[in-house]
Every structure is written in C-alpha cells, then in structure tokens.
Design a protein around this motif. Structure first.
Motif, PDB file in Angstrom:
ATOM      1  N   ASP A 195      -2.766  -8.104   3.130  1.00  0.00           N
ATOM      2  CA  ASP A 195      -2.966  -6.777   3.712  1.00  0.00           C
ATOM      3  C   ASP A 195      -3.697  -6.883   5.049  1.00  0.00           C
TER       4      ASP A 195
ATOM      5  N   LEU B 164      -1.121  -7.722   7.615  1.00  0.00           N
ATOM      6  CA  LEU B 164      -0.306  -6.568   7.997  1.00  0.00           C
ATOM      7  C   LEU B 164      -1.088  -5.612   8.896  1.00  0.00           C
ATOM      8  N   LYS B 165      -2.355  -5.391   8.610  1.00  0.00           N
ATOM      9  CA  LYS B 165      -3.175  -4.530   9.465  1.00  0.00           C
ATOM     10  C   LYS B 165      -3.289  -5.121  10.866  1.00  0.00           C
TER      11      LYS B 165
ATOM     12  N   TRP C 187       7.407  -4.771   0.080  1.00  0.00           N
ATOM     13  CA  TRP C 187       6.260  -4.264   0.832  1.00  0.00           C
ATOM     14  C   TRP C 187       6.325  -4.727   2.284  1.00  0.00           C
ATOM     15  N   PHE C 188       6.556  -6.015   2.492  1.00  0.00           N
ATOM     16  CA  PHE C 188       6.624  -6.557   3.851  1.00  0.00           C
ATOM     17  C   PHE C 188       7.859  -6.064   4.583  1.00  0.00           C
ATOM     18  N   SER C 189       8.981  -6.004   3.882  1.00  0.00           N
ATOM     19  CA  SER C 189      10.222  -5.515   4.482  1.00  0.00           C
ATOM     20  C   SER C 189      10.052  -4.085   4.996  1.00  0.00           C
ATOM     21  N   GLU C 190       9.367  -3.248   4.227  1.00  0.00           N
ATOM     22  CA  GLU C 190       9.112  -1.865   4.650  1.00  0.00           C
ATOM     23  C   GLU C 190       8.250  -1.800   5.902  1.00  0.00           C
ATOM     24  N   GLN C 191       7.485  -2.855   6.175  1.00  0.00           N
ATOM     25  CA  GLN C 191       6.636  -2.925   7.364  1.00  0.00           C
ATOM     26  C   GLN C 191       7.354  -3.640   8.524  1.00  0.00           C
ATOM     27  N   ASN C 192       8.626  -3.991   8.312  1.00  0.00           N
ATOM     28  CA  ASN C 192       9.416  -4.730   9.304  1.00  0.00           C
ATOM     29  C   ASN C 192       8.795  -6.078   9.635  1.00  0.00           C
ATOM     30  N   VAL C 193       8.248  -6.726   8.618  1.00  0.00           N
ATOM     31  CA  VAL C 193       7.640  -8.045   8.762  1.00  0.00           C
ATOM     32  C   VAL C 193       8.316  -8.976   7.767  1.00  0.00           C
TER      33      VAL C 193
ATOM     34  N   CYS D 294       6.093  -8.575  -3.474  1.00  0.00           N
ATOM     35  CA  CYS D 294       5.599  -8.250  -2.133  1.00  0.00           C
ATOM     36  C   CYS D 294       6.708  -8.252  -1.080  1.00  0.00           C
TER      37      CYS D 294
ATOM     38  N   ARG E 200      -0.093  -4.529  12.762  1.00  0.00           N
ATOM     39  CA  ARG E 200       0.063  -3.118  13.166  1.00  0.00           C
ATOM     40  C   ARG E 200      -0.952  -2.700  14.234  1.00  0.00           C
TER      41      ARG E 200
END
Length: 124
Positions: free
Chosen positions: A51, A54-55, A95-101, A92, A58
């Motif tokens: 997390d 991801l932060k 989760w990462f795919s939804e963040q385009n990562v 996960c 972003r």
C-alpha cells in the motif's frame, strides 16, 4: 523467529526504484528476505508495504518525476514464498490492476506468475 523488519525492511520506505529503458517503465522493487510463514502478521506487513508503494506511485512527486511512465511493482523473494502468501498475492493482482500498476513476482532474480483463479459462480 525473524522480525517483520528483518524480512520486509522499513514498511514506510521503497526498497529500490529504477527506470527500465527497454520497456520505458518505472520499476519499484519490494524485497522479502528469507523464509517466513503465512501468518496474518506477515500478510498484513506485506499488504501495508505494498500500500505504501501504491501511495508513492499516486503521489504528485512520482507523477512529476517520472512524467507518466507506467509503474511496475516487483515483489522479490530470495526463498520460496509460503502458499498463504502466494494466495494473498494472487488476490492483490486485481487491486493493483485497478490502480493501473503491474504487479510482478520474482524468486532469485527469475520472474514467476500467479494467475487469478476463476470464480466457479460463473458456471452455475
């Protein structure tokens, strides 16, 4: 038993970041050192560190510094991950795919895949 910090390092810091000019992507590597069990404490620590990554991705700083390059997070193991850790990482992927990562996995410098399981409710 090894501490969480011995396995994952500082949970608030990125372990390694570099730009790969071959695919023009930013790679952020999270190192998992040694063997550890699949306990909830270790799972939570790994999720917390992911997390944090991801932060960071972003953040305005990251977007400015890397000018919109795609990000790839690599979870790097130096020992075979516990099956419960693999199951958690499998969950996960979305989760990462939804963040385009992109979320990638590595064992001793070799990449490996974890494939999301299809739900059986589609067949009923």
């Amino acid at each position: 038993m090894r501490t969480i910090e011995e396995i994952f390092g500082d949970l608030r810091k990125i372990d390694l970041t570099y730009v790969n000019t071959d695919d023009n992507s930013v790679y952020l590597v999270l190192f998992c050192r040694g063997e550890f069990d699949g306990s909830r404490d270790y799972q939570k620590a790994l999720i917390d560190k992911m997390d944090c990554y991801l932060k960071h991705i972003r953040s305005d700083w990251f977007k400015t510094e890397y000018k919109g390059l795609p990000a790839k997070v690599v979870i790097s193991f130096d020992a075979n991950p516990h099956p419960l850790i693999l199951e958690m990482l499998n969950n996960c992927l979305k989760w990462f795919s939804e963040q385009n990562v992109s979320l990638l996995f590595q064992l001793n410098d070799r990449y490996f895949s974890i494939h999301r399981k299809e739900t059986e409710s589609n067949n009923q």
